[in-house]
Design an enzyme around this catalytic site. Structure first.
Site, mmCIF file in Angstrom:
data_model
loop_
_atom_site.group_PDB
_atom_site.id
_atom_site.type_symbol
_atom_site.label_atom_id
_atom_site.label_comp_id
_atom_site.label_asym_id
_atom_site.label_seq_id
_atom_site.Cartn_x
_atom_site.Cartn_y
_atom_site.Cartn_z
ATOM 1 N N ASP A 109 -6.062 -2.106 -8.815
ATOM 2 C CA ASP A 109 -7.114 -1.239 -8.293
ATOM 3 C C ASP A 109 -8.341 -1.359 -9.209
ATOM 4 O OD1 ASP A 109 -8.166 0.762 -6.559
ATOM 5 O OD2 ASP A 109 -7.817 2.261 -8.106
ATOM 6 N N ASP A 161 -5.448 0.424 -0.232
ATOM 7 C CA ASP A 161 -6.011 -0.513 0.743
ATOM 8 C C ASP A 161 -7.167 -1.352 0.181
ATOM 9 O OD1 ASP A 161 -7.599 1.764 0.611
ATOM 10 O OD2 ASP A 161 -7.770 2.033 2.777
ATOM 11 N N ARG A 177 0.866 -1.182 0.000
ATOM 12 C CA ARG A 177 0.000 0.000 0.000
ATOM 13 C C ARG A 177 0.906 1.235 0.000
ATOM 14 N NH1 ARG A 177 -4.002 2.585 4.625
ATOM 15 N NH2 ARG A 177 -5.124 3.972 3.202
ATOM 16 N N HIS A 178 0.379 2.321 -0.530
ATOM 17 C CA HIS A 178 1.125 3.583 -0.443
ATOM 18 C C HIS A 178 1.327 3.966 1.026
ATOM 19 C CE1 HIS A 178 -2.535 5.655 0.723
ATOM 20 N NE2 HIS A 178 -3.146 5.017 -0.255
ATOM 21 N N ARG A 231 -0.668 9.287 4.033
ATOM 22 C CA ARG A 231 -1.044 10.404 3.170
ATOM 23 C C ARG A 231 -1.843 11.422 3.960
ATOM 24 N NH1 ARG A 231 -6.419 9.679 3.029
ATOM 25 N NH2 ARG A 231 -7.340 7.667 2.518
ATOM 26 N N ARG A 266 0.090 9.330 -5.419
ATOM 27 C CA ARG A 266 0.700 8.873 -4.168
ATOM 28 C C ARG A 266 1.194 7.432 -4.274
ATOM 29 N NH1 ARG A 266 -4.698 9.605 -2.676
ATOM 30 N NH2 ARG A 266 -5.918 7.742 -2.245
#
Ligand SMILES: *[C@@H]1O[C@H](CO)[C@@H](O)[C@H](O)[C@H]1NC(C)=O
Ligand SMILES: *[C@@H]1O[C@H](CO)[C@@H](O)[C@H](O)[C@H]1NC(C)=O
Ligand SMILES: *[C@@H]1O[C@H](CO)[C@@H](O)[C@H](O)[C@H]1NC(C)=O
Ligand SMILES: *[C@@H]1O[C@H](CO)[C@@H](O)[C@H](O)[C@H]1NC(C)=O
Ligand SMILES: *[C@@H]1O[C@H](CO)[C@@H](O)[C@H](O)[C@H]1NC(C)=O
Ligand SMILES: *[C@@H]1O[C@H](CO)[C@@H](O)[C@H](O)[C@H]1NC(C)=O
Ligand SMILES: *[C@@H]1O[C@H](CO)[C@@H](O)[C@H](O)[C@H]1NC(C)=O
Ligand SMILES: *[C@@H]1O[C@H](CO)[C@@H](O)[C@H](O)[C@H]1NC(C)=O
Ligand SMILES: *[C@@H]1O[C@H](CO)[C@@H](O)[C@H](O)[C@H]1NC(C)=O
Ligand SMILES: *[C@@H]1O[C@H](CO)[C@@H](O)[C@H](O)[C@H]1NC(C)=O
Length: 464
Positions: free
Chosen positions: A210, A360, A80-81, A84, A164
């Protein structure tokens, strides 16, 4: 403890709320490459998907170390990024709420004092400085764990298209390459890792990282309904207290926004040396337990097995994993892009190190498409279940900021390759195949057990 306590802001030392005096921690010892974010764990590990990555190595019933006598032959990370800022739309709501409180409140006593002059000024959507560091650390950790492969090659890297996520891939590469540069065993003369493919997040795009084209799924409001029901079990009491203390009227949603602000106001600081936001002190430990569970419901009923089409969203990625493990072309008619996956420059089958970056929601579906939480029974929408009761499932344990799933294949004493999966350093014993004491199955048995993915999940129901 005594020395580092002076680094903490006064509101942490004043003994407000619950008598839960949070231990003062020196950031350089409580936030590390190996263990992730272990500062203020009584609060920061209870923020659901807004928690910062923390290693679950100590929670793993099976040692996460590569077993003695085994050699890793393949490793893939799905990440996951990093942390943020709030999304732009949420940020507007948080700012409006704070302004409303400032306009209406009749008192800002004690732990509420900061609210009177709090100016909402967080960024939007992008990684925070802390979030960037999380991904640098993740790249370092990945290199170190899989050094036997990483010293000779670089991973094949894909990122879902939001900025991101792409930035997270770049920060991971920074950590990976800096570690490799210092490794005397690294094979010289190699080119640097790079993001090889960015997959579009347009609403019509086939994107296994995604997915967004399954219409019936995209229209589902199940998670919202479940969340509303669970909110009704614990938020009214908080609401009454806050309304009384501040002299304002709040909705239940607004109460949970104030809880969200605890995480966001902490992780959005201009330093990586975070101090806990004063929003956190407005709530008790028990309230954080319920909040954390509310966030798990959100993911479980939004993108996991609680949603009839949740696991199906992860099927495309599961089929890509099978292709990589078996060096055979991708067979999938769900979310894969055939143009990308049939081309060896955008979907090679011959690498032994892969890294994918996403969100997520997509990751949650992938974990369920792989059946990793098939031991979890449907989460209750009326009372919070602990991590034992959910068989290791929670959003904080699966998809915190900078979360990572490692899929690794290893060669041990026998001829057959073995596969296992770690989620944030916790070995998650495989389901659907003959699993050994170390959580592993043979590769062929693992692939056989992924029949749900191989048969396309329930994709046919996407367009009913
Ligand atoms: C934090 O701990 C590390 C390691 O013990 C030490 O080197 C460093 O000086 C400490 N930093 C502060 C600000 O106390
Ligand atoms: C986890 O266990 C290791 C080894 O026992 C220890 O060094 C480390 O501090 C523990 N981490 C946490 C977060 O408890
Ligand atoms: C918040 O903004 C107002 C107006 O811009 C300013 O007067 C005030 O000092 C700011 N407060 C803080 C805590 O920065
Ligand atoms: C598939 O990928 C190609 C190459 O990036 C792109 O041009 C095309 O729009 C994608 N198609 C879909 C349906 O996502
Ligand atoms: C929410 O609670 C109401 C009232 O108990 C119930 O009728 C409804 O089915 C629940 N919704 C979900 C999605 O469980
Ligand atoms: C809060 O609600 C009460 C009862 O509905 C109302 O009398 C009061 O004016 C409201 N206060 C504010 C600040 O809106
Ligand atoms: C996108 O996915 C749909 C559904 O699986 C499929 O029919 C279509 O061919 C895919 N497009 C591409 C470019 O792969
Ligand atoms: C994989 O095959 C491509 C050519 O198709 C080649 O350029 C690349 O070096 C190979 N990678 C590995 C890790 O063998
Ligand atoms: C977790 O919940 C189960 C079932 O409700 C209970 O038996 C167990 O004691 C709880 N464990 C902990 C550590 O609280
Ligand atoms: C997980 O459970 C689902 C639903 O029962 C099933 O279709 C799937 O095959 C299981 N997956 C594994 C890997 O066991």
């Amino acid at each position: 403890m005594g020395v580092s306590a002076v680094l903490l802001p006064l509101y942490l030392l004043s003994g407000v709320t619950s008598g839960l005096a949070l231990p003062a921690r020196n950031q350089s010892t409580c936030d590390t490459v190996d263990q992730g974010y272990q500062c203020f764990p009584q609060t920061s590990h209870l923020w659901g998907q807004y928690a910062p990555y923390f290693s679950l190595a100590n929670e793993s019933a099976i040692s996460p170390d590569v077993p003695a006598g085994c050699r890793v032959t393949f490793a893939q990370v799905l990440s996951r990024h990093g942390a943020r800022y709030p999304t732009a739309s949420k940020g507007e709501k948080y700012a409006a709420l704070i302004e409303k409180i400032q306009a209406d409140a009749t008192s800002f006593a004690g732990k509420y004092a900061f609210l009177q002059s709090y100016n909402y000024s967080l960024g939007a959507d992008d990684l925070t400085p802390f979030g960037e560091k999380e991904l640098v650390n993740s790249g370092i950790k990945f290199y170190q764990r899989y050094e036997s492969l990483a010293k000779d090659i670089v991973p094949f890297i894909r990122a879902s298209g939001s900025s991101r996520v792409v930035a997270s891939g770049q920060k991971f590469i920074e950590g990976f390459q800096n570690t490799k540069r210092k490794d005397p065993r690294a094979r010289p003369g190699q080119s640097s890792a790079q993001i090889n493919v960015v997959i579009s997040e347009a609403s019509t795009a086939n994107n296994t990282l995604d997915p967004g084209t399954c219409t019936v799924f995209e229209d589902s409001e199940l998670a919202d309904d479940i969340e509303a029901n669970f909110t009704a079990t614990f938020v009214p009491a908080i609401r009454t207290r806050l309304e009384h203390d501040l002299g304002v009227n709040l909705t239940s949603k607004e109460v949970t926004y104030l809880m969200d602000m605890c995480s966001f106001d902490t992780i959005s600081q201009d330093t990586v040396d975070l101090t806990l936001s004063p929003f956190c002190d407005l709530f008790t430990h028990d309230e954080w337990i319920n909040y954390n569970y509310l966030k798990s419901l959100d993911k479980y009923y939004g993108h996991g097995a609680g949603n009839p089409l949740g696991p199906t969203q992860g099927v495309g990625y599961a089929n890509e994993l099978i292709a990589r493990l078996t060096h055979t072309p991708v067979h999938d008619d769900t979310s894969t892009n055939h143009t990308l996956d049939s081309n060896p420059t955008t979907f090679p089958l011959n690498s032994t190190l892969y890294a994918d970056f996403s969100h997520d929601n997509g990751i949650t579906s992938i974990l369920f498409a792989l059946g990793l939480y098939n031991g979890t029974t449907a989460l209750s929408s009326t009372s919070a279940e602990n991590i034992t009761a959910t068989d290791g499932y929670s959003s904080a344990w699966t998809v915190p900021f900078a979360a990572r799933m490692y899929v690794e294949m290893m060669q041990c004493q026998t001829a057959e390759s073995l596969v296992r999966v770690l989620v944030n350093d916790r070995v998650v014993p495989l389901h659907g195949c003959k699993v050994d004491a170390l959580g592993r199955c043979t590769r062929d048995d693992f692939v056989r057990g992924l029949s749900f993915a191989r048969s396309g999940g329930d994709w046919g129901e996407c367009f009913a």
